[in-house]
Write a protein that holds these residues in place. Structure first.
Motif, mmCIF file in Angstrom:
data_model
loop_
_atom_site.group_PDB
_atom_site.id
_atom_site.type_symbol
_atom_site.label_atom_id
_atom_site.label_comp_id
_atom_site.label_asym_id
_atom_site.label_seq_id
_atom_site.Cartn_x
_atom_site.Cartn_y
_atom_site.Cartn_z
ATOM 1 N N LEU A 119 0.830 -1.199 0.000
ATOM 2 C CA LEU A 119 0.000 0.000 0.000
ATOM 3 C C LEU A 119 0.869 1.255 0.000
ATOM 4 O O LEU A 119 0.670 2.189 -0.788
ATOM 5 C CB LEU A 119 -0.879 -0.029 1.254
ATOM 6 N N SER A 139 2.779 1.958 -3.246
ATOM 7 C CA SER A 139 2.007 2.455 -4.382
ATOM 8 C C SER A 139 1.957 3.976 -4.393
ATOM 9 O O SER A 139 1.467 4.582 -5.329
ATOM 10 C CB SER A 139 0.576 1.916 -4.324
ATOM 11 N N ARG A 140 2.450 4.565 -3.334
ATOM 12 C CA ARG A 140 2.493 6.013 -3.196
ATOM 13 C C ARG A 140 1.111 6.647 -3.182
ATOM 14 O O ARG A 140 0.970 7.850 -3.343
ATOM 15 C CB ARG A 140 3.346 6.664 -4.301
ATOM 16 N N LEU A 141 0.109 5.842 -2.975
ATOM 17 C CA LEU A 141 -1.235 6.417 -2.920
ATOM 18 C C LEU A 141 -1.636 6.762 -1.495
ATOM 19 O O LEU A 141 -2.548 7.525 -1.267
ATOM 20 C CB LEU A 141 -2.249 5.416 -3.494
ATOM 21 N N VAL A 142 -0.965 6.135 -0.544
ATOM 22 C CA VAL A 142 -1.364 6.287 0.850
ATOM 23 C C VAL A 142 -0.101 6.467 1.695
ATOM 24 O O VAL A 142 0.855 5.733 1.515
ATOM 25 C CB VAL A 142 -2.111 5.015 1.340
ATOM 26 N N PRO A 143 -0.084 7.446 2.618
ATOM 27 C CA PRO A 143 1.112 7.602 3.450
ATOM 28 C C PRO A 143 1.291 6.428 4.401
ATOM 29 O O PRO A 143 0.371 5.640 4.619
ATOM 30 C CB PRO A 143 0.839 8.896 4.221
ATOM 31 N N ASP A 161 1.683 5.931 7.692
ATOM 32 C CA ASP A 161 0.895 5.685 8.900
ATOM 33 C C ASP A 161 -0.533 5.261 8.554
ATOM 34 O O ASP A 161 -1.115 4.396 9.210
ATOM 35 C CB ASP A 161 0.898 6.920 9.816
ATOM 36 N N ALA A 162 -1.069 5.858 7.498
ATOM 37 C CA ALA A 162 -2.424 5.474 7.109
ATOM 38 C C ALA A 162 -2.453 4.043 6.576
ATOM 39 O O ALA A 162 -3.445 3.330 6.753
ATOM 40 C CB ALA A 162 -2.971 6.436 6.069
ATOM 41 N N TYR A 174 -5.598 12.592 8.512
ATOM 42 C CA TYR A 174 -4.885 11.902 7.443
ATOM 43 C C TYR A 174 -3.823 12.803 6.826
ATOM 44 O O TYR A 174 -2.674 12.411 6.632
ATOM 45 C CB TYR A 174 -5.912 11.486 6.390
ATOM 46 N N SER A 201 -2.910 9.733 11.428
ATOM 47 C CA SER A 201 -3.856 8.627 11.326
ATOM 48 C C SER A 201 -3.798 7.727 12.541
ATOM 49 O O SER A 201 -4.816 7.261 13.035
ATOM 50 C CB SER A 201 -3.562 7.802 10.076
ATOM 51 N N LEU A 202 -2.608 7.443 13.014
ATOM 52 C CA LEU A 202 -2.522 6.485 14.116
ATOM 53 C C LEU A 202 -2.802 7.135 15.457
ATOM 54 O O LEU A 202 -3.022 6.449 16.455
ATOM 55 C CB LEU A 202 -1.155 5.798 14.103
ATOM 56 N N VAL A 221 -9.400 6.719 9.447
ATOM 57 C CA VAL A 221 -8.446 6.650 8.347
ATOM 58 C C VAL A 221 -9.092 6.328 7.009
ATOM 59 O O VAL A 221 -8.808 6.975 6.002
ATOM 60 C CB VAL A 221 -7.375 5.576 8.643
ATOM 61 N N GLN A 259 -8.224 9.544 -3.003
ATOM 62 C CA GLN A 259 -7.973 9.007 -4.336
ATOM 63 C C GLN A 259 -8.844 9.684 -5.385
ATOM 64 O O GLN A 259 -8.516 9.671 -6.570
ATOM 65 C CB GLN A 259 -8.238 7.498 -4.364
ATOM 66 N N ARG A 262 -5.045 8.601 -10.509
ATOM 67 C CA ARG A 262 -4.126 8.018 -9.544
ATOM 68 C C ARG A 262 -4.265 6.509 -9.465
ATOM 69 O O ARG A 262 -3.326 5.816 -9.159
ATOM 70 C CB ARG A 262 -4.421 8.562 -8.141
ATOM 71 N N ARG A 310 -3.568 3.626 -13.996
ATOM 72 C CA ARG A 310 -2.154 3.660 -14.365
ATOM 73 C C ARG A 310 -1.833 2.599 -15.408
ATOM 74 O O ARG A 310 -1.139 2.859 -16.378
ATOM 75 C CB ARG A 310 -1.283 3.387 -13.145
#
Lengths: 255, 372, 373
Positions: B78, B81-85, B87-88, C31, C36-37, C210, C218, C275, C280
């Motif tokens: 995840l 994929s560079r879509l989600v940071p 920690d998330a 976020y 998030s955590l 989250v 997205q 994205r 892609r």
């Protein structure tokens, strides 16, 4: 409400300023007078405290001693007098927003709490974008910008504040030649209009061409003044050649 | 062995077994992976249980370890994929897996010991009732055997891969350069974490696993400076949490796992406050003495700059010092007094002058000790 | 019997919707601020607060319990800050310690209560995994009031929070009280979490914070749409999850909501325009399927290498034409590349690759050189 500060001789006066992080001084007893309307560069080696000086002038860090005066008045009342262009690398550029929005953020201090920015602010933002040559990019998400484009956006954001003083932290770092030229042109225009420009700069070559005055900094102020007088090899050696000033006695290795 | 002794032993073994891989997690700044794994292995356990119908089957351990590794793999996929940071990514993967586990339990295994409460909380108090029986002889609680084996496994793994693990944790760049596959090391560590989490599940539940993996090593991190001591101190602290936690739980008749977690907090807070160099108390004391010292040096530097200049009369006068330095008058007086006591300044009427020693100190302060 | 079921379901759906909206909206900010955590830590830290609130007041009025939860969660965030600022313990470890220790204390209190009276702690235990079915009207009302208040503050201070999240230093420089705003935004997050604890439970609440934000990110490149989409995703998952869980036996509500959320996230990751992963690979496929586009992009890319300091240096169409085979319709190819965001016009009618175009070209290059995607 702008006071007619342009008449006051000194845009920024720094007196006996010492800033410490965890009891380690990073700026020692700095005295500096920035004449109104000058273009001044701040140079020094890594760890010299250049960014810290900018932040102290902005009121973002509290000094352990000394003070900063803006147009003769205490720093504390001086919000909105200095427009800040931070280092690009400190921002997260994948934030979901577009260029025009970032530039409009520069008006938030003026617009005040809760109220929305309106048409006037939008027009100001567009004018600022035009000044930096980014009009076509207004709706572009900032995640898609190149380094030079990012820098121009940050500059536009500062322009929109129409402040009397501009402080830029390493604006030419990692930026392509056309962008550098564009930024210098904007800065020159600002200087012509009587604004005071202070830039943390890293490229010694371009100092005589770009700036009127320079501060050589290495934890303490080595020397400051007009470029023609002060930008000498001797002074440069004093600034860069010696050790970076660190308190030897306290023994703490990390700042 | 009395039941109480058995429980304490299990607790101590579990605590130490958890603190060991936890040390690496804390240093690698991936502490919350322990939280993620200890929750996400649930579906693995459930599926294995549904297949074997045997809570004691070692298949459960294997399945859980595999799920743990899968969890980490998913998190990284995840993130890559560079879509989600980063920690998330963690916060997305483990709740989903945990939910699958809870639903599976609820639908297919609702009436078994594997219920959702014990998943979170464990039930150490029941451990003595689940004896390992070999050839008709009670050999001690099964949980003790399981955790004991896991502890030994962890120790062996750490011993065998000592250099690789240490280098990869302390200096990943160098480790990669030297050819230690960071991926292999990383996933072996994750497998260790998963297996430990699974073993501890039964006794103490997922939350306590997290407490034991993170808090004792963090406590040790405040107390020692080198890597090997951090491991042993962490283990010792963990054992202390276990023993003290049990004592409290026994006295107050409350959840053993909860008490152990609470004790982890108490010991960590104690270290935070009282650690010899890094503790807050020590910091405050040091800051006070440093402030005075810094003040003296700032005064000397100020004098060095301004005496023998035109502004001397103005800048070096005692009464106006506090205005220039923007200090409170009381502080100014205190600093001047200290400087005079140390023979670093001399006073001529109203004017302060740095002595030779004072000048030297000021120069040292600015440019560092002269060499040679 | 039917009416009763409907009523409960309506309540649960409404409660889940409120919860979804607030956690979606405030989760978006968490976020973006990489917190998030923190939501996970706050949820777990809330447990002792809930139990203590009950122990001290003897009341299970939702507002009281939520206040206790909020206070404990808030103290948890302060503890994390203290540890991070004053010691060398890293942020993630501080979160984990607060999470587990507070939760452990909560367990101790809960089991202590257990000895005293079974009925008392029965209701409290539902906070662990959530028990949406136990939602009463007063619960939902409390949630709605708190949630609305939080959202109203969020909207009122929208631009301040946006600037704070994007560039706190600049925010301070234009005079915003950054520390206080930061505290307020964190407080709103705590409120959002506290609202949801009864429905989804302590363990899964962090997903509610989250996942909607991750999914929404997205689909949108701007903040307001992102927050709205996140809230919508939250509402949808809440309601759908409650529905499924009521229709299918032995399907607890909290986990069901989380699974619906996770499914939405997965779909978003794959399908989102610009994205998404499917996008892609389609684009790569389209590039491959359009034989003209690939080479023209590669030419642009190669040309840009001549000016490494100046990525926006453009080259004229004529130059690209000389590099391509004579039948190539370079102009059309350039237009199509521009449509896909891979090329851009620069000063004087020249063309240059965009940053995305450069990345794409690099990928094609790597693939052709046999180094994999």
């Amino acid at each position: 409400m702008k006071m007619n500060d342009a008449n006051y001789a000194w845009a920024i006066e720094v007196e006996d300023l010492t800033v410490a992080y965890a009891d380690q001084p990073v700026l020692w007893d700095i005295d500096l007078q920035v004449p109104t309307g000058v273009k001044m560069a701040i140079i020094g080696p890594n760890g010299a405290g250049k960014s810290t000086l900018v932040k102290a002038a902005m009121g973002l860090v509290k000094p352990v001693a000394g003070e900063v005066r803006i147009f003769g008045r205490s720093r504390d009342g001086a919000e909105g007098q200095i427009a800040y262009v931070p280092q690009r690398s400190t921002l997260s550029w994948d934030f979901p927003t577009d260029v025009i929005d970032v530039v409009t953020m520069g008006t938030y201090g003026r617009v005040g709490w809760i109220r929305r920015s309106g048409t006037a602010e939008k027009m100001q933002a567009e004018a600022a974008l035009e000044q930096v040559g980014m009009t076509d990019f207004a709706r572009r998400p900032i995640a898609e910008l190149s380094g030079g484009q990012q820098q121009r956006v940050l500059l536009a954001r500062a322009l929109v504040q129409d402040a009397p003083i501009y402080m830029l932290d390493e604006p030419f770092q990692g930026v392509d030649a056309p962008t550098e030229r564009a930024i210098i042109e904007v800065l020159n225009d600002l200087a012509h209009a009587g604004k005071t420009i202070i830039v943390v700069h890293h490229d010694l070559q371009t100092i005589p061409e770009y700036f009127d005055a320079v501060l050589l900094l290495n934890v303490r102020a080595i020397v400051s003044g007009p470029v023609s007088e002060v930008f000498t090899e001797e002074n440069l050696r004093l600034t860069f050649g010696g050790r970076v000033g660190v308190l030897a006695a306290s023994g703490a290795g990390e700042v | 062995m009395t039941p109480e002794l058995q429980i304490v032993l299990i607790a101590v073994v579990t605590a130490v077994a958890a603190a060991l891989p936890g040390t690496y997690l804390v240093l690698r700044r991936t502490a919350l992976v322990s939280d993620a794994i200890s929750h996400a292995i649930l579906p693995g356990i459930v599926v294995a249980f549904l297949l074997t119908h045997d809570l004691n089957s070692p298949i459960l351990l294997v399945a859980a370890a595999a799920t743990g590794v899968l969890t980490v793999f998913l998190i990284e996929a995840l993130f890559r994929s560079r879509l989600v940071p980063e920690d998330a990514s963690i916060g997305l993967v483990f709740p989903a897996l945990f939910s699958i586990g809870v639903i599976l339990i609820s639908r297919y295994a609702g009436d078994v010991h594997l219920d959702t409460d014990s998943v979170l909380l464990g039930e150490l108090a029941l451990a003595p009732f689940d004896q390992m029986v070999i050839g008709g002889v009670e050999m001690g609680p099964r949980a003790l055997w399981t955790m004991g084996v896991i502890l030994v496994l962890n120790l062996v793994m750490i011993a065998l891969a000592w250099k690789e693990l240490k280098l990869a944790t302390v200096d990943p760049g160098l480790a990669a350069l030297l050819g230690f596959s960071p991926v292999a090391i990383h996933y072996s560590l994750m497998a260790m974490v998963s297996i430990t989490a699974v073993g501890a599940f039964d006794a103490v539940g997922s939350i306590l696993v997290v407490a034991l993996m993170i808090a004792p090593p963090a406590t040790a991190y405040l107390l020692v400076d080198r890597f090997a001591p951090m491991l042993w101190v962490g283990a010792a602290v963990a054992a202390a949490c276990a023993i003290l936690g049990f004592a409290i739980a026994y006295a107050l008749d409350v959840s053993i796992a909860g008490s152990m977690a609470a004790m982890c907090g108490v010991l960590f807070t104690a270290a935070l406050l009282l650690a010899p160099r890094r503790g807050l108390v020590a910091q405050a004391r040091r800051r006070n003495s440093q402030r005075l010292d810094l003040g003296v040096r700032m005064l000397l530097v100020h004098l060095l700059h301004h005496q023998e200049t035109e502004a001397e009369i103005e800048e070096c006068r005692v009464p106006s010092l506090h205005r220039h330095l923007q200090w409170a008058e009381s502080r100014t007086r205190q600093v001047v007094r200290e400087a005079e006591q140390r023979d670093l300044v001399s006073r001529v009427g109203d004017l302060l002058n740095a002595t030779a020693e004072g000048k030297r100190l000021a120069e040292v302060a600015i440019v560092g000790e002269p060499t040679g | 019997m039917d009416l009763f079921g409907d009523y409960t379901l309506r309540l649960v759906a409404l409660g889940s919707a409120v919860l979804g909206a607030t956690s979606g909206a405030l989760g978006s900010f968490a976020y973006l601020r990489r917190q998030s955590l923190l939501g996970d830590a706050v949820s777990h830290a809330a447990l002792p607060g809930i139990v203590l609130a009950f122990m001290l007041t003897g009341s299970k009025v939702p507002l009281v319990l939520m206040l206790g939860a909020g206070l404990a969660g808030w103290i948890g965030t302060l503890a994390v800050q203290l540890v991070v600022r004053r010691s060398r313990v890293p942020y993630d470890s501080a979160l984990g310690i607060v999470l587990a220790v507070f939760f452990g204390i909560g367990l101790v209190l809960l089991t202590h209560l257990q000895k005293q009276s079974n009925a008392a702690q029965a209701g409290l235990e539902s906070f662990l995994f959530g028990q949406a079915a136990s939602l009463l009207r007063r619960d939902v009302v409390t949630m709605a009031v708190l949630g609305t208040a939080a959202l109203v503050i969020l909207v009122l201070l929208w631009k301040e929070f946006k600037l704070l999240s994007f560039d706190p230093d600049f925010a301070a420089s234009v005079g915003l009280p950054v520390r206080r705003l930061d505290g307020l935004l964190t407080l709103l997050l705590v409120v959002a979490i506290v609202i949801g604890l009864q429905t989804v439970g302590v363990v899964l609440m962090s997903a509610m914070i989250v996942a909607p934000a991750a999914a929404a990110r997205q689909w949108s490149q701007r903040l307001a749409p992102m927050v709205v989409i996140a809230a919508a995703v939250g509402i949808f998952s809440g309601v759908a999850g409650s529905l499924f869980s009521s229709l299918i036996p032995r399907l607890p509500t909290g986990p069901t909501i989380v699974l619906v959320l996770s499914a939405i996230v997965v779909v978003s990751l794959f399908l989102a325009p610009h994205r998404g992963l499917l996008w892609r690979s389609l684009r790569r496929g389209a590039l491959r399927a359009a034989p003209d586009l690939d080479p023209v992009l590669m030419h642009l890319y190669a040309l840009s290498h001549q000016h490494p300091d100046d990525p926006e240096h453009g080259h004229s169409v004529a130059v690209i034409r000389t590099m391509s085979p004579p039948e190539t319709n370079v102009d059309a190819a350039l237009e199509r590349l521009a449509d896909r965001g891979l090329a851009q016009r620069t000063a004087g009618g020249s063309w240059a690759p965009t940053p995305i175009g450069r990345r794409e070209a690099r990928r094609i290059h790597d693939r052709e050189a046999g180094e994999g995607p």
